[in-house]
Structures are given as structure tokens and as C-alpha cells.
Design an enzyme around this catalytic site. Structure first.
Site, PDB file in Angstrom:
ATOM      1  CB  CYS A 209      49.810  29.896  40.558  1.00 31.17           C
ATOM      2  SG  CYS A 209      50.450  30.819  41.983  1.00 31.17           S
ATOM      3  CB  CYS A 340      46.775  51.006  53.159  1.00 31.74           C
ATOM      4  SG  CYS A 340      46.886  49.385  52.372  1.00 31.74           S
ATOM      5  CG  HIS A 815      49.842  50.761  49.721  1.00 28.81           C
ATOM      6  ND1 HIS A 815      49.645  50.800  51.082  1.00 28.81           N
ATOM      7  CD2 HIS A 815      50.056  52.060  49.327  1.00 28.81           C
ATOM      8  CE1 HIS A 815      49.739  52.056  51.499  1.00 28.81           C
ATOM      9  NE2 HIS A 815      49.976  52.827  50.455  1.00 28.81           N
TER      10      HIS A 815
END
Length: 855
Positions: A209, A340, A815
């Protein structure tokens, strides 16, 4: 016998032999921690005080809960528990002549596990000293430890067990695995194929991929493939695992983690991270010299994947010297390992006054009426987190150098910068298969999960989540008869599609794609990224355009027909949350992220999207239910049309075929994405991959319905089916009635609801019983009884005050960062780092927060 006043700094010693007599009245309350007991010796249940704090931490010798000095009296008054273990870490100046240059020495290191060493101290001049005392309330008697000869044996055993107990958050700490890694049994005898494969120093991508993150090099044949959900929390499509199942080649190393000191190695056979003592030899086989490799943040080398590095730099405002912010409302949150998403959402939530008032404003009442175990109470932990973020107590600027020098001559009083939300995350994610893991998550999904918990745990007369609630009017029209039906549902997020066809820089995108392909073919560095520039107005237009309704049953025609649906706002919320639908699936069902730039406005007016209801000249669809076909199958098993395309899409992702069929069936053929969510929620169940058994009319499936949480009372509908319908904005009783009327067929139940928009007046006692028993599972989108949904309607004009951005290619990796507008300027919240923002990347956000402008 003398007493030492704890809070008055007394240091008197008790006479020998008196300690046992002193503790006799309290012996029945002193417990020895057993396996399964949670010992909170690093964090207060009501605050973020710890043994590092000025007052230390008090651990109850009966409940093993920890309390800061400000909250210890509350626990004593509530429970009557008198004996506490007081833990305190001191930072003291080294004795002159002590060796310098080493890390700070920890005396009695076994007393405190999982306590971090402050990076603010000069290790050449200061060291740690840990102290433990028994304290007896209410007179604050102190007994210094260790004192083995004079203490009763039970007390000594209890203290030792408590001090050596592991952290209750150990499973959440990814770093804790580092100490437990064992050498792989395959490392010494690993066979490597002489196939001539050589791995370049950069430019890697999965051979199956297009993913360029979370890539793993198989150490047998040199295949570079993407991971799935390994120990570091990264995401992928599982091609590395598929390769192992096909070949049996057991070891893989994560590209981007290779340094002269080692690398991250995973054993598929042993199903855990391992050490490879021969890693240098195994890497050299594929032309990789460990001495020349360097790890970089996020596992990417400096010359790797420039488009993604650029995104990280722009969103985090790298390369710009940002001014740190301190004080109330400017407190950072520690990243616990892919947490996060939680940090970004909670910073945005507690910037909203209604949440501040509900939890921090009511903090004394919430704490005073908290249960005996406040670590397991949602409102207590929300109030604790809100106070930690807003009080400024854990966000203090560094002291001036001369003041530090003066203070250090006596004792260092550490500055608390940022909080570690371990207790909050442990509670809020309890029982959730994804949020309880260390894997990266979708911030939008966590936001809805949080709102769910807020709804289920009322904190006062008003629910703070009401500020997000709004009504959506859905207009469905039969294309043949032209008749219409109007329905309403509750929602919390406005989801805007990305109108890629409206990109204003199409020529640049075409040219970039050609250059990128040429660079990949020639193994040259990739060209500088060109993002699609999408006008916000085009996304708003795409939101308001009609969409086709699949398998629409027209009550006017008494048959299936083509239908279209449009959505409008029946009410406007106080706070509008806008999600840009950047995450989608390719034709091969591989998740991908649309890397686009959208000119999000600072001021937004959506008044033109106000719903208008039934218009003059429109004719409503008749209130007629679709026919119910009762199968005639004496064996109790009958065939059902299952969307095989959805089944195959899921199977290609590596899930068992039978599990895919069950997922599609139990989600009512609503598509592969909904079925995928079912799989994630049920993949740990023992009958996950067993064949699908469909019940006859009037029966309950032995496995499938049980897996859905069905209640065995009068053939009640499976709870998960009820939740799916409620999540679409319908009332709970209506959902149950529809499922009962259609033999728990989700697709037919939805059609039944559209033809019965008003629930029946009379109440079924069995429904009431089930509703009470399953109240904890009731979905947040259910309307509240006859009074209707709680809404705060008003004008549709808004101003932007915050946004959450995502970096990376998938919600399962990357993130999150939050930007908020406070006191007239933008501030970036990047985990523990809180700074004044210089260039807020408003065009790259994922979730936006708008506040209504008063009329």
C-alpha cells in the site's frame, strides 16, 4: 510519649516500646495490599499533588488512596481512617566533594516507583532523598520509617507491601515495557534469505500500500510492510502481520528506530516486542549499517517523507521561537503515550465557561459529596482536571537564577509545570476497547465519548454539554411521488465534507503528482508538497446539498423508490463544533487522510441553513409502515440478503470472513464503515469468528444477540442495535418499538421509524424495566422524555475560538495539537508545551470550535 506535629514541622522522637501501644487501637483498620488492590502512591485523588509536592502525599493504610495535604482532612472526616503513610521526596544540595556529572542519586529508591526525575536541576550539585513516615490522625503523630524493631509485624508488612506495590497505571505506560523485553528465541537461529534485497536509507513505503509511516522490515526476506497496532501505538493496515501468516518469518524491525544502540524489534510468533542480540548482523544482511543510522522524532529521518515532516512543522509552529505561557489556563498536559488526542480535547473543553462553572465552580461540593473511592467518580475527576488546568498551580514560570541559588542553599522546592492525567485517562477510558489502549485515537470520537459521559453523570441543574446540542431537521423526498417527510434528530458536531472537486489549484496538484511519481520511480527525494486549496464555501455547499437515500421505501408508492435527503439546522447551538471529514477510505478500503488546506473563517454565518419545516405546496408521505415479511423456516434459520461487497471489504482488511458477515448483518447492511466499528467492539469475544446463525422469527440468536448485549427478557432487542438507532437522534422507546415490530432487523426498523415518527403514548412496562437496567448504556443522543431535547437555540452567527489539528496519515497514528484564542491572542497547547502562537495554522485544522456571537 512525645508527639510530633506534622504540619508544625516538629521532629520529636517517640520513646522506644511506645509505638506498638500507640498503634493497637488502629490495627483493625490497617490492611496489607493484596493482588488486585490499586495503590495510589504517586498522585492525589483530588489534585495533582505527589511526593514531589511541598506537602508530600498521604496514602491511606486502609483504602490505599493518595491525598495531598489540602485534602487529607476530608478523607479522614468522611471515612474515619486515621493511619496514613506520608511520602515525601526532597531535593538537597550534595555534600561538598561528592562526585559530579552523574545523574542525581536516589536514596531509598525502592520507596517510590514511577516518579520522574526533574530535568531542571543540575545533577552535579543536587540529589534526591526519599522519606516515608507513618502519620496518625487527628493528632498528627509521626513515626519515621524504617522502624522495623519497634513496629508491630502487621504494620511493617503493610508498609513494605505498600512501598513496593506497582503503579496502578503500569499497563498504560509504554515505557514500562522497556525493562521487561526479553531476547527472542528466534534471534540466534534466524534464517535470512540471500535474495539480493538492499534497503535504502530513506524513502521507504509499504510494498502493498502507499503508507509511509509505521513501516517494518522483515528480517528474513527484507520485505518492507506496514504494521497494525503494535506496542508503540502506531497504526497501519496490518500487511506486516499478513506477511508473517503467509510465510512464517517471525522477526521484524521498525524502520526509523534503528540507531547505533539498537532498534525496535517485534516477534510475530512470540506476539510481543523482543530484543535481538544479533540485530547488527541481521541488518547488515540487507545493507544497513547501524553505526550510520540515526533515529528522529516520530521515527522519521530528516530526509524522509518531506510532505509529512512539513505538516508536523507547520502545525506545531516549528522553527519559530515561541514564548512560553504560564499561569491559570496555561497549564500543559503530559503525553502518556499516544494520549495527545485526549490532551487536545480536554484543553478545548475547559476553555468553555459552562464547563468551568460546572466542574471547577462546583469543586468544593463535588469533592465533599464524592464517593469513598473518588478515583472512580467521573465528576470528581473532571473537577480535578479542570482545577489542574485552570488554577495556575501547576503552571509557574521558572525562578530567576539568583533566587534559585538562594533557595537551593536550603532545599529545592520544585516548580510544577504541567499535569499528568493518568488517573483521568484510566477512569474515562475504562471498559472502552480503544481509549483504554495505548493506541492513537480519533479526537472526534473521543469528544463524543466524553459528551456521553457528561450526559450520564449530571453535575447540577444544567448539563454543560447542552452548549453543543442542536436539532437537525432532515427532509426526505420520494423522487417519484415528490412527497416529503420531515424528521428531527439531535447532534453535537457539524460534519463538513471536503469538496475536493472545488480545489482552486488543480493545475499545481496535477504537476506535483507527476513529479512525485517520477521521484518515487527514480528513488529521488520527493518534491515539496502541494496541498489542495479548498474554499470553505464549497465545503458548506456540499453539506447542504441533497444526498441519495439507499433502499428508500416510499410509503406513497408502497414500494422501494429513489429518495433524496437534505439536512438543515432546526436549532443553532451555543457552541458550534465543526469537523472537517479529512479521513476517508480508498477504493481498496485502505484508510487515508485528505491533506488539504481550507480557508476556515474567523467569523461564520450559517443562518441560511436554518430549517423551514413543511412548505406550502409540499405533501407529506403517508404514515404507512413497510410490510413485514415473516420467514417460513421450521429450522429457525433462514437466508438474509447480506451486503457481500461490505463483507469482502472487511475481509480484505484481515478480519475472519464469518466475523465480517456477522458485523454486516448485525449493523443492518448500513455499510462497511459501521460494520468495522462493530468488529472493533467485539473482536475480543470468544465467538467472534464463529459462523453466523440467524434466528427465526420470535427467537433470539444464541451467539450474535448475546454478543450485542441483548437482554433475555421477552425477546428484548439487542442493546447495541438500540444504541445505533438512538445515535441517529431517535428516542429510546421508539427504537425499541421499531426493533420489536421488525424482528430486530435494523434496516427495517429504520424504515418503520420513518413511517412512525411519533412514539406511542402508552408505556410498555418491560421497556421501562429494560431502560432502567441499561441506563448506563443509553446513548447521549436520545431525547429526554416528553419535554423534548435540551437545546440552547439562538442566532447562527459564530466566532472561531479554537481548533484541533492532526498530523499524520491516519487517526490511528500521528499527533494532535490544540490552538485556543485566549485574552486576545492565539495559544498553542502541544502536550506539556504551552506557548503564545505566532502562526496559528487555521487552514490545516481537523476540529474547529466556534462560539455564538450575541445578537
Amino acid at each position: 510519649m512525645q508527639r510530633a506535629a506534622l504540619f508544625r514541622g516538629g521532629d520529636a522522637q517517640m520513646a522506644a516500646g511506645d509505638l506498638g501501644e500507640l498503634l493497637v487501637p488502629y490495627m483493625p483498620t490497617i490492611r496489607v495490599p493484596k493482588s488486585g488492590d490499586r495503590v495510589y502512591k504517586t498522585e492525589c485523588a483530588f489534585s495533582y499533588d505527589s511526593p514531589d509536592s511541598e506537602g508530600g502525599l498521604y496514602v491511606c493504610m486502609n483504602t490505599f488512596l493518595g491525598f495531598g495535604r489540602e485534602h487529607i482532612e476530608r478523607h479522614y472526616r468522611k471515612t474515619g481512617q486515621c493511619v496514613f503513610l506520608h511520602l515525601k521526596r526532597h531535593v538537597i544540595q550534595k555534600v561538598p566533594g561528592a562526585s559530579g556529572g552523574a545523574l542525581p542519586k536516589r536514596r531509598n529508591a525502592k520507596l517510590f516507583l514511577d516518579l520522574e526525575i526533574s530535568s531542571d536541576l543540575n545533577s552535579d550539585d543536587f540529589e534526591y532523598e526519599d522519606e516515608a513516615k507513618l502519620v496518625i490522625f487527628p493528632d498528627h503523630y509521626e513515626i519515621s520509617l524504617p522502624n522495623i524493631e519497634e513496629l508491630p509485624a502487621l504494620v511493617t508488612i503493610a508498609c513494605d507491601a505498600l512501598l513496593s506495590a506497582k503503579s496502578p497505571y503500569r499497563k498504560q505506560e509504554p515505557d514500562s515495557w522497556e525493562e521487561e523485553l526479553q531476547a527472542s528465541k528466534h534471534a540466534k537461529t534466524l534464517v535470512q534469505l540471500d535474495n539480493g534485497v538492499r534497503i535504502p536509507p530513506s524513502g521507504w513505503k509499504c510494498s502493498k500500500c502507499d503508507l509511509r509511516e509505521n513501516l517494518w522490515l522483515n528480517l528474513t526476506d527484507g520485505s518492507v510492510l506496514c504494521g497494525k497496532w503494535f506496542f508503540d501505538g502506531s497504526g497501519g493496515n496490518g500487511h506486516a502481520m499478513e506477511h508473517y501468516k503467509e510465510t512464517g518469518y517471525p522477526l521484524a524491525v521498525k524502520l526509523g528506530t534503528i540507531t547505533p544502540d539498537g532498534a525496535d524489534v517485534y516477534s510475530f510468533d512470540e506476539e510481543e516486542p523482543v530484543l535481538d542480540p544479533h540485530i547488527a548482523k541481521h541488518l547488515a544482511h540487507f545493507g544497513i549499517d547501524m553505526l550510520q543510522m540515526q533515529v528522529t522524532e516520530n521515527g522519521l529521518r530528516d530526509n524522509d517523507i518531506k510532505p509529512r515532516v512539513s505538516e508536523w512543522e507547520v502545525i506545531q509552529e516549528a522553527g519559530v521561537k515561541l514564548k512560553p505561557m504560564y499561569g491559570p489556563g496555561y497549564t500543559g498536559m503530559k503525553n502518556l503515550g499516544n494520549s495527545c488526542y485526549l490532551n487536545a480535547v480536554m484543553q478545548a473543553i475547559f476553555s468553555i465557561p459552562e464547563f468551568q462553572r460546572a466542574y471547577v465552580g462546583n469543586l468544593p461540593r463535588i469533592f465533599d459529596y464524592s464517593p469513598l473511592d473518588p478515583t472512580q467518580d467521573f465528576n470528581t475527576q473532571m473537577a480535578k482536571l479542570g482545577h489542574g488546568l485552570l488554577s495556575g498551580q501547576y503552571s509557574k514560570p521558572p525562578m530567576k537564577s539568583e533566587l534559585i541559588e538562594q533557595v537551593m542553599k536550603e532545599e529545592h522546592k520544585p516548580q510544577h509545570n504541567g499535569i499528568s492525567p493518568r488517573m483521568f485517562k484510566a477512569f474515562i477510558s475504562k471498559g472502552h476497547p480503544e481509549f483504554s489502549s495505548n493506541r492513537q485515537q480519533d479526537a472526534q470520537e473521543f469528544f463524543l465519548h466524553l459528551i456521553n459521559l457528561v450526559e450520564r453523570n449530571p453535575v447540577g441543574s444544567e448539563n454543560p454539554s447542552d452548549v453543543f446540542r442542536f436539532l437537525v431537521e432532515e427532509r426526505t423526498q420520494c423522487c417519484q411521488s415528490r412527497k416529503v417527510r420531515y424528521t428531527e434528530r439531535v447532534d453535537y458536531i457539524m460534519q463538513l465534507p471536503v469538496a475536493m472537486e472545488a480545489a482552486t489549484n488543480k493545475d499545481e496538484l496535477i504537476a506535483y503528482e507527476l513529479k512525485r511519481r517520477e521521484a518515487e520511480a527514480a528513488r529521488r527525494p520527493l518534491p515539496e508538497l502541494v496541498r489542495a486549496k479548498i474554499p470553505f464555501s464549497a465545503c458548506l455547499q456540499a453539506f447542504s446539498e441533497p444526498s441519495n437515500v439507499e433502499d428508500f421505501w416510499s410509503s406513497a408508492l408502497q414500494a422501494k423508490s429513489a429518495g433524496v435527503k437534505t439536512s438543515r439546522f432546526a436549532s443553532f447551538p451555543e457552541y458550534l463544533v465543526v469537523q472537517i471529514k479529512k479521513f476517508t477510505f480508498g477504493l481498496d478500503w485502505i484508510p487515508k487522510k485528505l491533506d488539504v488546506s481550507i480557508d476556515m473563517p474567523d467569523f461564520l454565518d450559517i443562518s441560511h441553513l436554518r430549517a423551514r419545516g413543511l412548505q406550502p405546496g409540499e405533501e407529506e408521505l403517508p404514515d404507512i409502515a413497510p410490510p413485514i415479511v415473516i420467514p417460513d423456516d421450521p429450522k429457525g434459520i433462514y437466508s438474509l440478503d447480506i451486503d457481500e461487497s461490505s463483507v469482502m471489504q472487511l475481509a480484505e482488511m484481515g478480519f475472519p470472513l464469518e466475523a465480517c458477515r456477522k458485523a454486516v448483518y448485525y449493523t443492518g447492511n448500513l455499510g462497511a464503515e459501521v460494520a468495522f466499528n462493530w468488529i472493533i467492539a467485539h473482536m475480543e469475544e470468544p465467538d467472534f469468528a464463529e459462523p453466523l446463525v440467524i434466528p427465526a422469527f420470535g427467537e433470539v440468536a444464541s451467539s450474535g444477540a448475546a454478543a450485542l448485549g441483548a437482554v433475555g427478557l421477552d425477546n428484548q432487542p439487542p442493546e447495541e442495535m438500540v444504541a445505533i438507532i438512538i445515535s441517529m437522534g431517535f428516542q429510546r422507546n421508539l427504537a425499541i418499538q421499531a426493533l420489536k415490530a421488525t424482528n430486530n432487523n435494523l434496516e427495517r426498523a429504520l424504515e418503520w421509524i420513518f413511517s412512525h415518527p411519533d412514539p406511542e403514548e402508552e408505556s410498555d412496562p418491560s421497556l421501562d424495566t429494560m431502560d432502567m437496567e441499561n441506563n448506563a448504556n443509553a446513548n447521549i443522543l436520545a431525547e429526554t422524555g416528553s419535554e423534548g431535547p435540551r437545546i440552547k437555540d439562538g442566532p447562527g452567527r459564530y466566532e472561531l475560538f479554537g481548533f484541533i489539528s492532526h498530523m499524520g496519515t491516519s487517526t490511528m497514528s500521528g499527533h494532535y495539537v490544540c490552538h485556543l484564542r485566549k485574552e486576545g491572542r492565539w495559544v498553542i497547547y502541544n502536550d506539556l508545551r504551552v506557548c503564545a502562537s505566532e502562526r496559528p495554522p487555521k487552514d490545516l485544522g481537523y476540529i474547529y470550535f466556534y462560539h455564538r456571537i450575541p445578537s
